[in-house]
Design a protein around this motif. Sequence first.
Motif, PDB file in Angstrom:
ATOM      1  N   LYS A  81       0.836  -1.195   0.000  1.00 45.03           N
ATOM      2  CA  LYS A  81       0.000   0.000   0.000  1.00 45.03           C
ATOM      3  C   LYS A  81       0.871   1.246   0.000  1.00 45.03           C
ATOM      4  O   LYS A  81       1.915   1.284   0.642  1.00 45.03           O
ATOM      5  N   ASN A  82       0.420   2.268  -0.732  1.00 47.56           N
ATOM      6  CA  ASN A  82       1.138   3.549  -0.739  1.00 47.56           C
ATOM      7  C   ASN A  82       1.205   4.112   0.680  1.00 47.56           C
ATOM      8  O   ASN A  82       0.238   4.024   1.427  1.00 47.56           O
ATOM      9  N   ARG A  83       2.310   4.737   1.014  1.00 46.37           N
ATOM     10  CA  ARG A  83       2.409   5.457   2.282  1.00 46.37           C
ATOM     11  C   ARG A  83       1.932   6.887   2.118  1.00 46.37           C
ATOM     12  O   ARG A  83       1.714   7.609   3.085  1.00 46.37           O
ATOM     13  N   LEU A  84       1.797   7.326   0.883  1.00 43.59           N
ATOM     14  CA  LEU A  84       1.324   8.661   0.550  1.00 43.59           C
ATOM     15  C   LEU A  84       0.393   8.500  -0.635  1.00 43.59           C
ATOM     16  O   LEU A  84       0.642   7.669  -1.512  1.00 43.59           O
ATOM     17  N   HIS A  85      -0.684   9.247  -0.667  1.00 41.70           N
ATOM     18  CA  HIS A  85      -1.570   9.177  -1.821  1.00 41.70           C
ATOM     19  C   HIS A  85      -2.178  10.545  -2.087  1.00 41.70           C
ATOM     20  O   HIS A  85      -2.158  11.418  -1.224  1.00 41.70           O
ATOM     21  N   ALA A 115      -8.764   3.612 -14.474  1.00 40.72           N
ATOM     22  CA  ALA A 115      -8.704   3.515 -13.013  1.00 40.72           C
ATOM     23  C   ALA A 115      -9.544   2.332 -12.536  1.00 40.72           C
ATOM     24  O   ALA A 115     -10.391   1.817 -13.271  1.00 40.72           O
ATOM     25  N   VAL A 116      -9.319   1.935 -11.285  1.00 43.11           N
ATOM     26  CA  VAL A 116     -10.080   0.858 -10.672  1.00 43.11           C
ATOM     27  C   VAL A 116     -10.738   1.393  -9.404  1.00 43.11           C
ATOM     28  O   VAL A 116     -10.073   2.021  -8.570  1.00 43.11           O
ATOM     29  N   MET A 133      -9.619   4.544  -4.853  1.00 43.02           N
ATOM     30  CA  MET A 133      -9.436   4.062  -6.217  1.00 43.02           C
ATOM     31  C   MET A 133      -7.969   3.730  -6.439  1.00 43.02           C
ATOM     32  O   MET A 133      -7.131   4.007  -5.583  1.00 43.02           O
ATOM     33  N   GLN A 134      -7.675   3.149  -7.608  1.00 45.87           N
ATOM     34  CA  GLN A 134      -6.294   2.894  -8.024  1.00 45.87           C
ATOM     35  C   GLN A 134      -6.111   3.439  -9.435  1.00 45.87           C
ATOM     36  O   GLN A 134      -7.011   3.342 -10.267  1.00 45.87           O
ATOM     37  N   ASP A 135      -4.910   3.975  -9.698  1.00 46.34           N
ATOM     38  CA  ASP A 135      -4.620   4.462 -11.046  1.00 46.34           C
ATOM     39  C   ASP A 135      -4.254   3.285 -11.953  1.00 46.34           C
ATOM     40  O   ASP A 135      -4.400   2.121 -11.565  1.00 46.34           O
ATOM     41  N   VAL A 136      -3.773   3.568 -13.143  1.00 48.36           N
ATOM     42  CA  VAL A 136      -3.515   2.533 -14.146  1.00 48.36           C
ATOM     43  C   VAL A 136      -2.383   1.571 -13.775  1.00 48.36           C
ATOM     44  O   VAL A 136      -2.237   0.543 -14.424  1.00 48.36           O
ATOM     45  N   PHE A 141      -5.449   6.212  -4.697  1.00 48.11           N
ATOM     46  CA  PHE A 141      -5.806   7.611  -4.523  1.00 48.11           C
ATOM     47  C   PHE A 141      -7.257   7.647  -4.073  1.00 48.11           C
ATOM     48  O   PHE A 141      -7.950   6.629  -4.132  1.00 48.11           O
ATOM     49  N   CYS A 142      -7.686   8.789  -3.594  1.00 51.44           N
ATOM     50  CA  CYS A 142      -9.067   8.921  -3.141  1.00 51.44           C
ATOM     51  C   CYS A 142      -9.792   9.999  -3.922  1.00 51.44           C
ATOM     52  O   CYS A 142      -9.189  11.026  -4.267  1.00 51.44           O
ATOM     53  N   LEU A 143     -11.055   9.763  -4.163  1.00 57.65           N
ATOM     54  CA  LEU A 143     -11.947  10.842  -4.603  1.00 57.65           C
ATOM     55  C   LEU A 143     -12.564  11.356  -3.326  1.00 57.65           C
ATOM     56  O   LEU A 143     -13.162  10.606  -2.568  1.00 57.65           O
ATOM     57  N   ASP A 144     -12.385  12.633  -3.070  1.00 55.84           N
ATOM     58  CA  ASP A 144     -12.792  13.217  -1.793  1.00 55.84           C
ATOM     59  C   ASP A 144     -13.727  14.378  -2.063  1.00 55.84           C
ATOM     60  O   ASP A 144     -13.559  15.122  -2.988  1.00 55.84           O
TER      61      ASP A 144
END
Length: 144
Positions: A81-85, A115-116, A133-136, A141-144
């Motif tokens: 998992k990303n530590r930053l997004h 995206a997923v 979500m996830q990029d390609v 990342f999040c939609l906020d």
Amino acid sequence: MASVKQFQVTFDCAEPERVARFWCEVLGYVVPPPPEGFATWAEFDRALPPEQQGSAFACVDHTGAGPRLYFQRVPEGKVAKNRLHLDVRVGTGLVGAERLAALEAECARLVALGAVRVRLLPADDTNESCMVMQDVEGNEFCLD
């Protein structure tokens, strides 16, 4: 008091141009002009040694307000998992059903770009709804 510094956000990835162009579409960013003496980025890339071709790409906010995004090829794949997004702010000021509708509409647009959708985090006593979500390449990342 220290002055505010400019910064860029750097993504490690397998396919820098593909990921950069995805984020250009997500954020309304643009690909900056190629270096002086080159008509296109493809021309510039062909001038590099073979091992460096396709190794990096960037996109910028055409207004100059947002940070530059830089994408660099790395040999290892994503394993955790990303530590930053990034939080893509599409629902600012919206609540309830109106916020959910904005998140769903943007999610549908981004899924069409590759995206997923991972999951919807519903509103609680502290936070409004957001969507993970996830990029390609699988970066969260999040939609906020």
